[in-house]
Structure formats: structure tokens, C-alpha cells
Design a protein around this motif. Structure first.
Motif, PDB file in Angstrom:
ATOM      1  N   LEU A   2       0.842  -1.185   0.000  1.00  0.00           N
ATOM      2  CA  LEU A   2       0.000   0.000   0.000  1.00  0.00           C
ATOM      3  C   LEU A   2       0.883   1.243   0.000  1.00  0.00           C
ATOM      4  CD1 LEU A   2      -2.778   1.422   0.243  1.00  0.00           C
ATOM      5  CD2 LEU A   2      -2.478   1.301   2.745  1.00  0.00           C
ATOM      6  N   ILE A   3       0.995   1.892  -1.168  1.00  0.00           N
ATOM      7  CA  ILE A   3       1.661   3.196  -1.244  1.00  0.00           C
ATOM      8  C   ILE A   3       0.658   4.228  -0.760  1.00  0.00           C
ATOM      9  CG2 ILE A   3       2.686   4.900  -2.779  1.00  0.00           C
ATOM     10  CD1 ILE A   3       3.682   2.591  -4.517  1.00  0.00           C
ATOM     11  N   ASN A   4       1.005   4.960   0.294  1.00  0.00           N
ATOM     12  CA  ASN A   4       0.028   5.713   1.072  1.00  0.00           C
ATOM     13  C   ASN A   4       0.548   7.130   1.306  1.00  0.00           C
ATOM     14  OD1 ASN A   4      -1.157   5.952   4.330  1.00  0.00           O
ATOM     15  ND2 ASN A   4      -2.554   5.375   2.704  1.00  0.00           N
ATOM     16  N   GLY A   5       0.151   8.083   0.422  1.00  0.00           N
ATOM     17  CA  GLY A   5       0.703   9.420   0.531  1.00  0.00           C
ATOM     18  C   GLY A   5      -0.282  10.502   0.133  1.00  0.00           C
ATOM     19  N   ILE A   6       0.112  11.744   0.351  1.00  0.00           N
ATOM     20  CA  ILE A   6      -0.697  12.887  -0.040  1.00  0.00           C
ATOM     21  C   ILE A   6      -0.254  13.389  -1.408  1.00  0.00           C
ATOM     22  CG2 ILE A   6      -1.178  13.525   2.346  1.00  0.00           C
ATOM     23  CD1 ILE A   6       0.920  15.756   2.060  1.00  0.00           C
ATOM     24  N   ALA A   7      -1.083  14.238  -1.997  1.00  0.00           N
ATOM     25  CA  ALA A   7      -0.806  14.704  -3.356  1.00  0.00           C
ATOM     26  C   ALA A   7      -1.562  15.985  -3.624  1.00  0.00           C
ATOM     27  CB  ALA A   7      -1.226  13.627  -4.367  1.00  0.00           C
ATOM     28  N   GLY A   8      -1.162  16.668  -4.694  1.00  0.00           N
ATOM     29  CA  GLY A   8      -1.978  17.744  -5.221  1.00  0.00           C
ATOM     30  C   GLY A   8      -3.159  17.161  -5.974  1.00  0.00           C
ATOM     31  N   GLY A   9      -4.192  17.959  -6.148  1.00  0.00           N
ATOM     32  CA  GLY A   9      -5.385  17.454  -6.816  1.00  0.00           C
ATOM     33  C   GLY A   9      -5.836  18.339  -7.966  1.00  0.00           C
ATOM     34  N   HIS A  10      -6.316  17.721  -9.033  1.00  0.00           N
ATOM     35  CA  HIS A  10      -6.863  18.456 -10.174  1.00  0.00           C
ATOM     36  C   HIS A  10      -8.319  18.777  -9.864  1.00  0.00           C
ATOM     37  CE1 HIS A  10      -7.041  19.837 -14.284  1.00  0.00           C
ATOM     38  NE2 HIS A  10      -8.070  19.057 -14.536  1.00  0.00           N
ATOM     39  N   PRO A  11      -8.688  20.053  -9.734  1.00  0.00           N
ATOM     40  CA  PRO A  11     -10.016  20.398  -9.229  1.00  0.00           C
ATOM     41  C   PRO A  11     -11.172  20.032 -10.156  1.00  0.00           C
ATOM     42  CG  PRO A  11      -8.798  22.383  -9.886  1.00  0.00           C
ATOM     43  CD  PRO A  11      -7.833  21.245  -9.917  1.00  0.00           C
ATOM     44  N   GLN A  12     -10.880  19.672 -11.394  1.00  0.00           N
ATOM     45  CA  GLN A  12     -11.955  19.197 -12.269  1.00  0.00           C
ATOM     46  C   GLN A  12     -12.379  17.774 -11.929  1.00  0.00           C
ATOM     47  OE1 GLN A  12     -11.042  19.708 -16.455  1.00  0.00           O
ATOM     48  NE2 GLN A  12     -10.147  21.722 -16.115  1.00  0.00           N
ATOM     49  N   GLU A  13     -11.617  17.095 -11.056  1.00  0.00           N
ATOM     50  CA  GLU A  13     -11.889  15.681 -10.782  1.00  0.00           C
ATOM     51  C   GLU A  13     -12.068  15.349  -9.300  1.00  0.00           C
ATOM     52  OE1 GLU A  13     -12.402  13.459 -13.030  1.00  0.00           O
ATOM     53  OE2 GLU A  13     -11.791  14.618 -14.808  1.00  0.00           O
ATOM     54  N   ILE A  14     -11.580  16.169  -8.391  1.00  0.00           N
ATOM     55  CA  ILE A  14     -11.462  15.723  -7.005  1.00  0.00           C
ATOM     56  C   ILE A  14     -11.553  16.923  -6.064  1.00  0.00           C
ATOM     57  CG2 ILE A  14      -8.939  15.900  -6.785  1.00  0.00           C
ATOM     58  CD1 ILE A  14     -11.102  12.844  -5.780  1.00  0.00           C
ATOM     59  N   SER A  15     -11.774  16.663  -4.785  1.00  0.00           N
ATOM     60  CA  SER A  15     -11.854  17.746  -3.806  1.00  0.00           C
ATOM     61  C   SER A  15     -10.802  17.578  -2.719  1.00  0.00           C
ATOM     62  CB  SER A  15     -13.245  17.778  -3.162  1.00  0.00           C
ATOM     63  OG  SER A  15     -13.437  16.667  -2.302  1.00  0.00           O
ATOM     64  N   TYR A  16     -10.567  18.661  -2.022  1.00  0.00           N
ATOM     65  CA  TYR A  16      -9.592  18.693  -0.928  1.00  0.00           C
ATOM     66  C   TYR A  16      -9.964  17.667   0.140  1.00  0.00           C
ATOM     67  CZ  TYR A  16      -6.608  20.681   2.705  1.00  0.00           C
ATOM     68  OH  TYR A  16      -5.664  20.860   3.677  1.00  0.00           O
ATOM     69  N   GLY A  17      -8.967  16.871   0.603  1.00  0.00           N
ATOM     70  CA  GLY A  17      -9.190  15.873   1.638  1.00  0.00           C
ATOM     71  C   GLY A  17      -9.691  14.546   1.122  1.00  0.00           C
ATOM     72  N   SER A  18      -9.997  14.466  -0.177  1.00  0.00           N
ATOM     73  CA  SER A  18     -10.496  13.216  -0.757  1.00  0.00           C
ATOM     74  C   SER A  18      -9.372  12.192  -0.890  1.00  0.00           C
ATOM     75  CB  SER A  18     -11.133  13.480  -2.124  1.00  0.00           C
ATOM     76  OG  SER A  18     -12.308  14.247  -1.994  1.00  0.00           O
ATOM     77  N   VAL A  19      -9.766  10.940  -1.089  1.00  0.00           N
ATOM     78  CA  VAL A  19      -8.818   9.836  -1.225  1.00  0.00           C
ATOM     79  C   VAL A  19      -8.971   9.226  -2.612  1.00  0.00           C
ATOM     80  CG1 VAL A  19      -8.252   7.515  -0.421  1.00  0.00           C
ATOM     81  CG2 VAL A  19      -8.705   9.333   1.239  1.00  0.00           C
ATOM     82  N   THR A  20      -7.858   9.082  -3.319  1.00  0.00           N
ATOM     83  CA  THR A  20      -7.861   8.514  -4.664  1.00  0.00           C
ATOM     84  C   THR A  20      -7.063   7.211  -4.683  1.00  0.00           C
ATOM     85  OG1 THR A  20      -5.824   9.568  -5.471  1.00  0.00           O
ATOM     86  CG2 THR A  20      -7.839  10.879  -5.518  1.00  0.00           C
ATOM     87  N   ILE A  21      -7.488   6.288  -5.536  1.00  0.00           N
ATOM     88  CA  ILE A  21      -6.747   5.040  -5.740  1.00  0.00           C
ATOM     89  C   ILE A  21      -6.595   4.844  -7.241  1.00  0.00           C
ATOM     90  CG2 ILE A  21      -6.594   2.585  -5.223  1.00  0.00           C
ATOM     91  CD1 ILE A  21      -8.451   3.031  -2.871  1.00  0.00           C
TER      92      ILE A  21
END
Length: 375
Positions: free
Chosen positions: A112-131
Motif C-alpha cells: 500500500l503506497i500511502n501518501g498525499i498529493a496535489g489534486g486536479h479540481p476538475q476531478e477531485i476535492s480537498y481531503g479526498s482519497v484517490t486510488i
């Protein structure tokens, strides 16, 4: 005493010694066989794991980051953790050293690679989790200052263009092999299912975080949620609309329209290259890697901000604690589910292409071109 029992005892307030040194060369030490190995990239990402999971065995290994030289494992070695250090070079070196260490048998391990990242606002919101299903390395390109080329290339929107081409959005003719990695879609979907089951436990963050979301249209203005979408790798910490939109489109080009960029980080393709090389030799299972990134900031400001430098350097986006909290909530749920349903997870077999742009592990790629110039 198993991992979950230890967690229950800790919740009752019992404490345990947290340092135990193991030799790295003693022939008396059998190989340890972790069921799950958690990989974080820097100190803030590792804090929840080290504070909330009882790692009885903490020992240094050669070749790990000077800042993070230790591996941490539970009493029974079912769950282990390592921090790579930030950036592609640190990630690649740490993962290669870890995978080649003779103390471990990774033949059945989930990662499990488990880290934070910047987000593209057309697809995701702050604090969300992506896989992710795809990891795309976007910085392997030619680059000139846009000011130097804009007079002769008025239709270009940045100073980047693909190797071996004269078009910013052409598929590169020259490749290094690390541009695109495709992961086990069935395992990704199972991880998404588990992460979504704890979505109601996500925190929204500070008042500043909540206010930040309101500056954007949907989906960036939504409460934190879980989404299956893809990650970019670049050592360059890019920001603002022009580059963010360019890399969004480039992601689609490099994957023949299959990937959707929603998170951007600095390490994942480097780590996955180590997995590819060692999976080729049977050391590790590439089909058992999960890449999870939570969103700690937006990669471009809202439309009414005219100074992206101010946005990037000065505007208080509210801190990253919400992304760290939600990252651990979702990540821990997946680790726990793997341990509790081990036989079910070991039966997950990928039916999509697995691997890189070279076809290193075999199979038929669903991205790329028929031929490249390879240096």
C-alpha cells in the motif's frame, strides 16, 4: 498475539516498548513474510502509522533513506512500514534496497503506497482519497521557457513537448520505459470498495479547508470522498491552470485515453519501476500493489485568482491535516481488510494489462504505440 488484538489492547491504554533491533546479517534469522507493507514518503505521512499501530520490531536496513533508515513491523511481521524520502530518486533507491534485502520474502506481500498529493479540481476535492489504476510520469519531455518560443508557436500553451516530436500533445517517439504503469484493476476496485466503506469517517478539515472548497465549482467544492482515478509523477512541483490542464491532457495522450489525472505526486512511477524490475525476477508481486493518494492541495487556483504565485506561496489553504487523517482512515481500513480476508485477497487475479510501456511482464498493452525509439 495477532495484529488486531494488539490494536485492541492499545485502544485500552496499554503501552509497549517501540524499539527492538534485529540483525541484518545473522544466518539464524529466517526470512520474514509480511502480508501487507505500507509505504509512505515523508514524516507527516508516516506519523499516523507510527502513532496508531504497534510496531514491535523497528530496525535499520542498508540502502534506505538517511532520514528514514528504519523498517517497522508488527510482532508477527504481518504488517510492515517504510518511509522512502521524497522525490523520485529517494523513492527508487529506498524501494530497490528494501526489495532486495535478504531478510524478507515478498512473494505473497500486498503493498500500500500511502501518501498525499496535489489534486486536479476538475476531478477531485480537498481531503479526498484517490486510488489509481495508472501512474503517469509527465516530466520526461523537452522544455523551454514559454517566453522564448511563444512568438513562433502561438498555439502552444506551455514550453513542454514530447521527446522526438514537435507537438506538445503528440505521443513521444523516444521513451525511457517509465512513462506509464498500469496496476491491477480488480485489486484497485476492491481497495476502492473498502475505502468507500469508511468514507463517512472522513473529516472535512478546518474552517479554512471548508472555505477553500467553496471557491471552486463541483466536484472540488464537495466534501471529501473516495474516487478511482489516476496519479501523475513529477519531481517538478507544478501548479496553476496552464500546466495543470496541459498535464491533464497529456495523461490522456500517454494512455490512449484510458487514464484520468486527479492527483499529482513525486514518487509513484519511481517506486513502481522498482516493483517491475523485481517482479520480473520473481522477488515481489507487481499485481499486489495499491497506490493511494489523498488530496492535500489543489494544483490550480480558483478562476477568480489572478496571481497564481500568490496563491501558491502565500494563500493559506488551511493546512494538510484533513488529507493526512483521511489517508490513514482509508489506508488502515484496507490493511485491516486484507488481514481479515486474506484468502479472498489472494484469489484476486488481474484481467487487465499489468506493467509498463515496454511490456516487461508480458501481456497485451492497452496504451502506447507499436514502436518507439529506445535509447
Amino acid at each position: 498475539m495477532n495484529f488486531l488484538t494488539l490494536l485492541s489492547l492499545i485502544s485500552l491504554g496499554l503501552s509497549f516498548p517501540l524499539n527492538h533491533t534485529l540483525p541484518t546479517t545473522s544466518p539464524k534469522v529466517d526470512k520474514f513474510q509480511p502480508k501487507v507493507f505500507v509505504v509512505t514518503m515523508f514524516s507527516l505521512e508516516e506519523e499516523h502509522w507510527l502513532q496508531n499501530v504497534y510496531f514491535a520490531n523497528n530496525f535499520t536496513l542498508p540502502g534506505l533513506s538517511p532520514l528514514y533508515p528504519m523498517v517497522h513491523c508488527t510482532t508477527d511481521f504481518d504488517v510492515c512500514h517504510v518511509t522512502t524520502g521524497e522525490g523520485e530518486i529517494n523513492a527508487a533507491n529506498t524501494m530497490m534496497a528494501l526489495l532486495l534485502n535478504p531478510l524478507f520474502d515478498y512473494s505473497e506481500t500486498f503493498w500500500l503506497i500511502n501518501g498525499i498529493a496535489g489534486g486536479h479540481p476538475q476531478e477531485i476535492s480537498y481531503g479526498s482519497v484517490t486510488i489509481a489504476k495508472y501512474a503517469v510520469q509527465v516530466a520526461l519531455q523537452y522544455e523551454m521557457s514559454y517566453n522564448d518560443i511563444m512568438a513562433d508557436h502561438k498555439n502552444w500553451t506551455s514550453g513542454y513537448w514530447s521527446y522526438g516530436s514537435d507537438d506538445p500533445l503528440a505521443y513521444p517517439e523516444n521513451v525511457y520505459g517509465t512513462e506509464v504503469f498500469e496496476l491491477n484493476e480488480k485489486l484497485r476496485d476492491k481497495a476502492l470498495e473498502v475505502a468507500k466503506s469508511v468514507e463517512d469517517q472522513f473529516v472535512e478539515g478546518s474552517e479554512r479547508n471548508i472555505g477553500l472548497r467553496k471557491l471552486y465549482p463541483s466536484p472540488a467544492n464537495k466534501k471529501p470522498f473516495v474516487k478511482g482515478c489516476d496519479v501523475l509523477t513529477s519531481d517538478t512541483y507544478f501548479s496553476a491552470k496552464t500546466l495543470d490542464d496541459y498535464f491533464y491532457n497529456l495523461t490522456s495522450v500517454l494512455t490512449n485515453g484510458s487514464a484520468t489525472y486527479c492527483s499529482t505526486a513525486q514518487e509513484d512511477n519511481a517506486s513502481l519501476e522498482a516493483f517491475i524490475r523485481l517482479a520480473k525476477s520473481g522477488v515481489a508481486r507487481y499485481d499486489r500493489v495499491i497506490v493511494m493518494r489523498s488530496i492535500s492541495d489543489y494544483a490550480q487556483p480558483p478562476s477568480n485568482f489572478t496571481d497564481p504565485v500568490y496563491w501558491f506561496n502565500e494563500y493559506d489553504q488551511g493546512g494538510i491535516q484533513a488529507s493526512l487523517d483521511n489517508l490513514f482512515t482509508a489506508g488502515f481500513a484496507i490493511v485491516e481488510d486484507i488481514l481479515n480476508n486474506w484468502d479472498n485477497y489472494t484469489e484476486i487475479q488481474a484481467d487487465n494489462y499489468l506493467g509498463d510501456i515496454f511490456g516487461t511482464l508480458g501481456g497485451k498493452m492497452d496504451f502506447g504505440k507499436e514502436s518507439y525509439v529506445i535509447h
